[in-house]
Scaffold this motif. Structure first.
Motif, PDB file in Angstrom:
ATOM      1  N   ASP A 175      -9.214  10.167   5.450  1.00  9.47           N
ATOM      2  CA  ASP A 175      -8.352  10.306   4.275  1.00  9.47           C
ATOM      3  C   ASP A 175      -7.424  11.519   4.387  1.00  9.47           C
ATOM      4  O   ASP A 175      -7.361  12.354   3.477  1.00  9.47           O
ATOM      5  N   SER A 215     -10.849  12.624  -0.360  1.00  9.98           N
ATOM      6  CA  SER A 215      -9.494  12.154  -0.615  1.00  9.98           C
ATOM      7  C   SER A 215      -8.597  13.248  -1.175  1.00  9.98           C
ATOM      8  O   SER A 215      -8.004  13.096  -2.247  1.00  9.98           O
ATOM      9  N   HIS A 267      -5.980   4.498   4.673  1.00 10.55           N
ATOM     10  CA  HIS A 267      -5.814   5.732   3.898  1.00 10.55           C
ATOM     11  C   HIS A 267      -4.751   6.625   4.556  1.00 10.55           C
ATOM     12  O   HIS A 267      -5.062   7.575   5.270  1.00 10.55           O
TER      13      HIS A 267
END
Length: 505
Positions: free
Chosen positions: A44, A106, A279
């Motif tokens: 991510d 994230s 991602h």
């Protein structure tokens, strides 16, 4: 001690064991370097470029399976988007408001007028989105005292506070969020510390990890679909659509709305070599070319021994192409699957190029040619190549090493004594290269203490100006991957913590 194009400093050494250099960085016309570009676990990734020209990536927290424990939002740095060093963890712990044991993932990182800001997700039964700030992109980061939003806490709306992406518009920041329950865009207050507006759903269920890029008068939305971490069976992939405004409506090339479940043009999916790409974030090089960064796992080795997905950071060219029957352009990533060898690398203007060369040897305890040693640390013998990129260059070389303790520690350059011992140590050494010239200095580096068994990343940096605490402001770096065995020797087949390729991590 000074390195010049006409003089080369040599350190004689007793070779105990050698490790092949794992980096083949390039000079005037860089050749392609194999994916991945970060072969630690770097899921991510969120990328931003600092004022000094360096690229910074922050990634999801994870346990790399190297005995060092979990990294919390690990931070990497590069000057060319290809060769990366592991800087350290962004934070030492989760925020005080998060439940014990909460993981952070994230990250979404930005440079602001006041320094830098990072948004991230926390897990648990009630996931939240948190925020941290720093004086600059390098940190240090401080968590806010409260989350931005938690599940079920905003106006009773069914928002999924996961995978934040904040877009700073002329009318204020807007947060995109969502994880398999639809992607929503929500206006924020001016400070970017809280939601402050009506949520708008811009993509349907079954997708996560929103990322937006404005090109050719359109806002392009990238999402990821499928399970990221289902081992070899992962069907994670990247979808895309576009709109005339940030709040939508978004549609595919064929006009299908992104509000449908799993809707989007598939622009990146797995192949025979790579599992579960997704991602994404986007970087632009100095030639104006866009590059997509994302994570993927190597086919046949998608899962680490600790059971976690082996998600490396990848880099591939992102192009914008016309489609008959439509206006503007649409995103295209190579042949639609990850590459192992890119046709070309990003164009980045650098004042000098620094390349890791050949092998590294270790003298445990600082042993010299006569067999003597001391307890002041180990000595590593190695070489780098310094290449002019068109102009004469003078700067300072410095070196650091990061190992199982996760701390980046300075190394000292050994000035060989006339008696043949380990010699004195200095924090940096000057180096000069003529216009169009090249030199390959060899030198010895001494650690402050003996190196414990484990994997290490050794980084030699070059920069101009005054040296602060023995480390000048780096403008280019070269990375060596090492592994120290239990008997104090170097073993083969290990890799750098940050850069690729990696042998067995």
């Amino acid at each position: 001690m000074s390195f010049t194009a006409s003089a080369r400093y040599l350190v004689s050494a007793t070779v105990v064991a050698v490790v092949p250099s794992l980096i083949a960085a390039c000079v005037a016309a860089p050749a392609a370097v194999a994916n991945p570009v970060i072969s630690s676990v770097a899921p991510d990734p969120s990328l931003v470029r600092g004022a000094d020209g360096a690229f910074h990536v922050y990634a999801t927290s994870d346990d790399w399976g190297d005995g060092a424990g979990a990294r919390l939002l690990p931070h990497f740095r590069s000057f060319d988007l290809v060769e990366w060093e592991y800087v350290g963890d962004a934070v030492p712990a989760s925020p005080a408001w998060a439940p014990p044991g909460s993981f952070l993932w994230s990250p979404d990182v930005h440079i602001s007028g006041a320094g830098a800001v990072m948004y991230y997700s926390t897990g648990g039964d009630k996931p939240c989105i948190g925020r941290a700030t720093a004086p600059g992109i390098e940190g240090p980061w401080t968590h806010d005292d409260a989350p931005v939003v938690c599940h079920g806490d905003y106006r009773g709306e069914l928002l999924d506070p996961m995978d934040p992406e904040v877009v700073f518009t002329d009318s204020g920041p807007v947060m995109l969020m969502g994880n398999f329950e639809g992607i929503h865009a929500v206006p924020m207050n001016t400070a970017g510390t809280a939601l402050d507006g009506d949520p708008v759903r811009i993509a349907g269920t079954g997708v996560e990890a929103p990322a937006v890029v404005a090109r050719d008068g359109y806002t392009h939305l990238f999402t990821s679909a499928g399970l990221c971490c289902d081992g070899e069976a992962s069907q994670y992939r990247v979808l895309a659509g576009r709109a005339e405004a940030l709040m939508g409506p978004y549609a595919t090339r064929t006009g299908d709305p992104l509000l449908d479940r799993l809707a989007g043009d598939v622009i990146l999916q797995g192949n025979d070599d790579w599992v579960g790409p997704g991602h994404v974030d986007v970087a632009t090089d100095d030639a104006g070319q866009d590059w997509m960064i994302y994570h993927a796992a190597p086919r046949g080795s998608a899962v680490m021994p600790n059971g976690l997905q082996r998600r490396y950071m990848m880099l591939d060219r992102l192009s914008w192409e016309t489609v008959p029957g439509t206006e503007g352009t649409w995103p295209v990533v190579g042949g639609g699957t990850p590459t192992t060898d890119r046709a070309a690398d990003p164009v980045v203007t650098l004042p000098v190029r620094l390349t890791a060369v050949g092998d590294v040897s270790l003298r445990p305890g600082g042993g010299s040619n006569d067999g003597s040693s001391n307890d002041d640390g180990d000595v590593l013998d190695l070489s780098v190549r310094v290449d002019s990129t068109g102009f004469a260059y003078s700067g300072e070389l410095s070196a650091t090493i990061t190992g199982p303790g996760k701390q980046r520690l300075p190394l000292q350059f050994v000035v060989d004594s006339k008696e043949g011992g380990a010699g004195l140590g200095v924090g940096s050494v000057p180096v000069s290269v003529s216009s169009g010239g090249s030199l390959t200095p060899s030198f010895a580096l001494r650690s402050a203490a003996r190196l414990a068994p484990g994997r290490y990343e050794l980084v030699v940096s070059i920069g101009q100006g005054a040296v602060s605490a023995g480390v000048p402001a780096a403008q280019e770096l070269a990375v060596f991957g090492l592994e120290v065995a239990g008997d104090g020797s170097l073993s083969l087949g290990s890799g750098a913590l940050g850069s690729a390729p990696l042998g067995s991590l």
